[in-house]
Design an enzyme around this catalytic site. Structure first.
Site, short mmCIF file in Angstrom:
data_model
loop_
_atom_site.label_atom_id
_atom_site.label_comp_id
_atom_site.label_asym_id
_atom_site.label_seq_id
_atom_site.Cartn_x
_atom_site.Cartn_y
_atom_site.Cartn_z
N SER A 115 20.88 25.71 39.34
CA SER A 115 22.14 26.21 39.51
C SER A 115 22.29 27.62 38.85
CB SER A 115 23.12 25.28 38.75
OG SER A 115 24.36 26.09 38.58
N LYS A 142 20.51 21.91 33.12
CA LYS A 142 19.68 22.49 34.20
C LYS A 142 18.46 23.67 33.49
CE LYS A 142 21.91 20.79 37.61
NZ LYS A 142 21.35 19.70 38.47
N TYR A 166 26.18 20.79 30.45
CA TYR A 166 25.78 20.60 31.82
C TYR A 166 24.80 21.68 32.24
CZ TYR A 166 25.51 21.56 36.82
OH TYR A 166 25.21 21.73 38.03
P1 NAD Z 1 27.22 14.92 43.74
O1 NAD Z 1 27.90 14.40 42.60
O2 NAD Z 1 28.16 14.71 45.18
O3 NAD Z 1 26.02 14.40 43.95
C1 NAD Z 1 25.25 13.72 43.16
C2 NAD Z 1 24.99 12.30 43.37
O4 NAD Z 1 23.97 11.87 42.42
C3 NAD Z 1 26.20 11.38 43.67
O5 NAD Z 1 26.25 10.72 44.66
C4 NAD Z 1 26.13 10.45 42.33
O6 NAD Z 1 26.46 9.13 42.60
C5 NAD Z 1 24.47 10.55 42.10
N1 NAD Z 1 24.12 10.24 40.94
C6 NAD Z 1 24.26 10.88 39.62
N2 NAD Z 1 23.68 10.15 38.66
C7 NAD Z 1 22.70 9.32 39.12
C8 NAD Z 1 21.68 8.50 38.74
N3 NAD Z 1 21.52 8.49 37.22
N4 NAD Z 1 21.03 7.82 39.48
C9 NAD Z 1 21.28 8.06 40.84
N5 NAD Z 1 22.34 8.54 41.37
C10 NAD Z 1 23.20 9.23 40.40
O7 NAD Z 1 27.06 16.28 43.43
P2 NAD Z 1 26.56 17.52 44.36
O8 NAD Z 1 27.33 18.78 44.36
O9 NAD Z 1 25.87 17.00 45.52
O10 NAD Z 1 25.25 17.98 43.42
C11 NAD Z 1 23.94 17.73 43.62
C12 NAD Z 1 23.11 18.41 42.75
O11 NAD Z 1 23.48 19.70 42.88
C13 NAD Z 1 23.31 17.98 41.22
O12 NAD Z 1 22.03 18.15 40.69
C14 NAD Z 1 24.07 19.38 40.89
O13 NAD Z 1 23.91 19.63 39.45
C15 NAD Z 1 23.55 20.45 41.63
N6 NAD Z 1 24.22 21.53 41.91
C16 NAD Z 1 25.50 21.61 42.29
C17 NAD Z 1 26.29 22.63 42.56
C18 NAD Z 1 27.53 22.43 43.05
O14 NAD Z 1 28.41 23.05 42.86
N7 NAD Z 1 27.88 21.36 44.00
C19 NAD Z 1 25.93 23.85 42.03
C20 NAD Z 1 24.60 23.81 41.47
C21 NAD Z 1 24.01 22.87 41.29
C1 WQD Z 2 35.03 29.52 41.26
C2 WQD Z 2 36.19 30.40 40.90
C3 WQD Z 2 37.26 29.90 39.11
C4 WQD Z 2 39.51 26.64 40.24
C5 WQD Z 2 31.06 25.85 39.04
C6 WQD Z 2 29.88 25.42 37.72
C7 WQD Z 2 28.52 26.15 38.00
C8 WQD Z 2 28.07 25.45 39.56
C9 WQD Z 2 29.13 25.88 40.61
C10 WQD Z 2 27.04 23.43 39.34
C11 WQD Z 2 36.23 30.68 39.45
C12 WQD Z 2 38.54 29.86 40.24
C13 WQD Z 2 38.87 27.43 40.25
C14 WQD Z 2 41.14 26.72 40.55
C15 WQD Z 2 40.53 28.96 40.26
N1 WQD Z 2 28.10 24.09 39.48
N2 WQD Z 2 39.40 28.72 40.33
N3 WQD Z 2 41.41 28.03 40.45
O1 WQD Z 2 33.14 27.93 37.72
O2 WQD Z 2 32.05 29.44 39.78
O3 WQD Z 2 31.16 27.17 39.01
O4 WQD Z 2 30.17 25.47 40.30
O5 WQD Z 2 25.98 24.01 38.99
O6 WQD Z 2 27.75 25.64 37.07
O7 WQD Z 2 30.47 26.12 36.61
O8 WQD Z 2 33.22 27.37 40.48
O9 WQD Z 2 34.81 26.45 41.92
O10 WQD Z 2 35.08 25.92 39.45
O11 WQD Z 2 35.15 28.29 40.31
O12 WQD Z 2 41.15 30.17 40.28
O13 WQD Z 2 41.73 25.87 40.61
O14 WQD Z 2 37.60 29.88 41.15
O15 WQD Z 2 38.33 30.59 37.93
O16 WQD Z 2 36.51 32.20 39.43
P1 WQD Z 2 32.28 28.03 39.12
P2 WQD Z 2 34.64 26.95 40.60
#
Ligand code: NAD
Ligand code: WQD
Length: 340
Positions: free
Chosen positions: A126, A155, A151
């Protein structure tokens, strides 16, 4: 023989979209998920879009014996490891849940890959590892900053686990993809993001406000040092993001990787402010979002967007969908969910 990929977290938001792109690229997939943050609807969506009876294993990646069963039953050569808990705020209140789930699941996957001779892993990292960057756009060479949440720390530690395991054992290859802000949904509107409870992320809050599920979107701060005072992010379409996993897997299968462990930013290279995103959503979908300016949210980065040059040149990947297309797809998904 067809390449087969194990997708942990395969019922989740990014995992389900990636499964579709892998199948469409001619690969077989096995989905593994414990459904703690997802349900079978996503698996059914993947099956409907691809027209394939994609295998699904309900398994907790922290349960090494159970996950070992998945490795024994299926002949995949590569793993994409999405399974993790991902709510930043929850991780502050329940750090042990995050360290246990996110680190143990990765360690089990790495151990089992070695035990079963499976070589390639793509890991979901991330942009959170960069914290508040010193210069923009941010490249992979930018220093990682001390994590501001458990969290985010998982990562960083996960990247280190992967780097060290790959360096020490010589039988693994890995690519960590640092996602910026994934948004959007599959154009079929059969899969998309399924936030539980009140959405913490911007775009699901926007779509739920448009659907009338939430009354009013709070824009967290308009007094930041940015052109319109709201935060800037790099919103990457989930289908574009999914395709980055396909090219990362192919790179390793074809031995085109330049090192055994590589890291790529996956973003558009375009910074969009919160207020701009709201306006673009309104224009793209021809509706109005009830919103108000609210105080800043603790822990928010002022501005971050990717320099995706390395992914563009090395992976041959670039974000293709326009923000308008993405915002139309995300609204179509919300309407599908609500039956409106
Ligand atoms: P998500 O929660 O939709 O998907 C994660 C899935 O993993 C879920 O279906 C959950 O049930 C499953 N899971 C969690 N723990 C588990 C375990 N111990 N065993 C088996 N399954 C398990 O999230 P996502 O948005 O699809 O994110 C996927 C990956 O990408 C994650 O590692 C997340 O940290 C990373 N990521 C997400 C974002 C984002 O903003 N969505 C940004 C950067 C990184
Ligand atoms: C985006 C912008 C908020 C909600 C998060 C995790 C990051 C990564 C991606 C996993 C910000 C603003 C939000 C609302 C708002 N995930 N906002 N009103 O914080 O950039 O990143 O998701 O790895 O680790 O921290 O994403 O979608 O929460 O926010 O104004 O109700 O929207 O302040 O500027 P963020 P977000």
């Amino acid at each position: 023989m067809k390449e087969c990929v194990l997708v942990t977290g395969g019922a989740g938001y990014i995992g389900s979209h990636t499964a579709v792109e892998l199948v469409e690229a001619g690969m077989d997939v096995v989905l593994a998920d414990n459904l703690t943050n997802s349900d079978m609807q996503a698996v059914e969506g993947v099956r409907r879009i691809t027209g394939r009876e994609v295998p699904f294993e309900r398994v907790d990646c922290c349960d090494r014996a159970a996950l070992g069963g998945v490795f024994a039953r299926h002949r995949f050569g590569s793993v994409i490891h999405f399974a993790a808990s991902k709510a930043v705020g929850e991780s502050v209140c329940e750090p042990m849940k995050y360290y246990r789930n996110n680190l143990l699941s990765l360690m089990n996957v790495v151990d089992l890959m070695r035990e079963h001779g499976r070589r390639n892993i793509v890991f979901s990292s991330s942009c959170t590892v960069y914290g508040e960057p010193d210069s923009l756009p941010v490249t992979e060479r930018a220093p990682r900053k001390p994590a501001t949440s458990p969290y985010g720390n998982t990562k960083q530690i996960s990247e280190d686990i992967l780097r060290d395991a790959i360096a020490a054992y010589g039988d693994l290859r890995g690519i960590a993809l640092r996602y910026f802000n994934p948004i959007g949904a599959h154009p079929s509107a059969l899969i998309g993001e399924l936030p539980r409870g009140v959405p913490q992320n911007l775009v699901p809050y926007v779509t739920q406000t448009a659907a009338g599920v939430r009354e009013c979107l709070s824009v967290f701060g308009d007094d930041y040092p940015t052109p319109d005072g709201s935060n800037i992010r790099d919103y990457i379409d989930v289908v574009d993001l999914a395709r980055a996993h396909v090219v990362a897997i192919r790179r390793m299968i074809e031995g085109r990787n330049k090192a055994d462990y590589e890291i790529f930013n996956i973003g558009t290279g375009r910074g969009v402010s919160v207020l701009e995103l709201v306006r673009r959503f309104e224009q793209a979908n021809n509706l109005k979002i009830n919103h108000k300016i609210a105080p800043r949210r603790a822990g928010d980065i002022v501005a971050i967007w990717a320099d995706p040059t390395l992914a563009n040149t090395e992976l041959g990947w670039r974000a293709e969908r326009s923000l308008d297309e993405t915002l139309r797809a995300t609204w179509a998904w919300e309407r599908h969910l609500r039956g409106i």
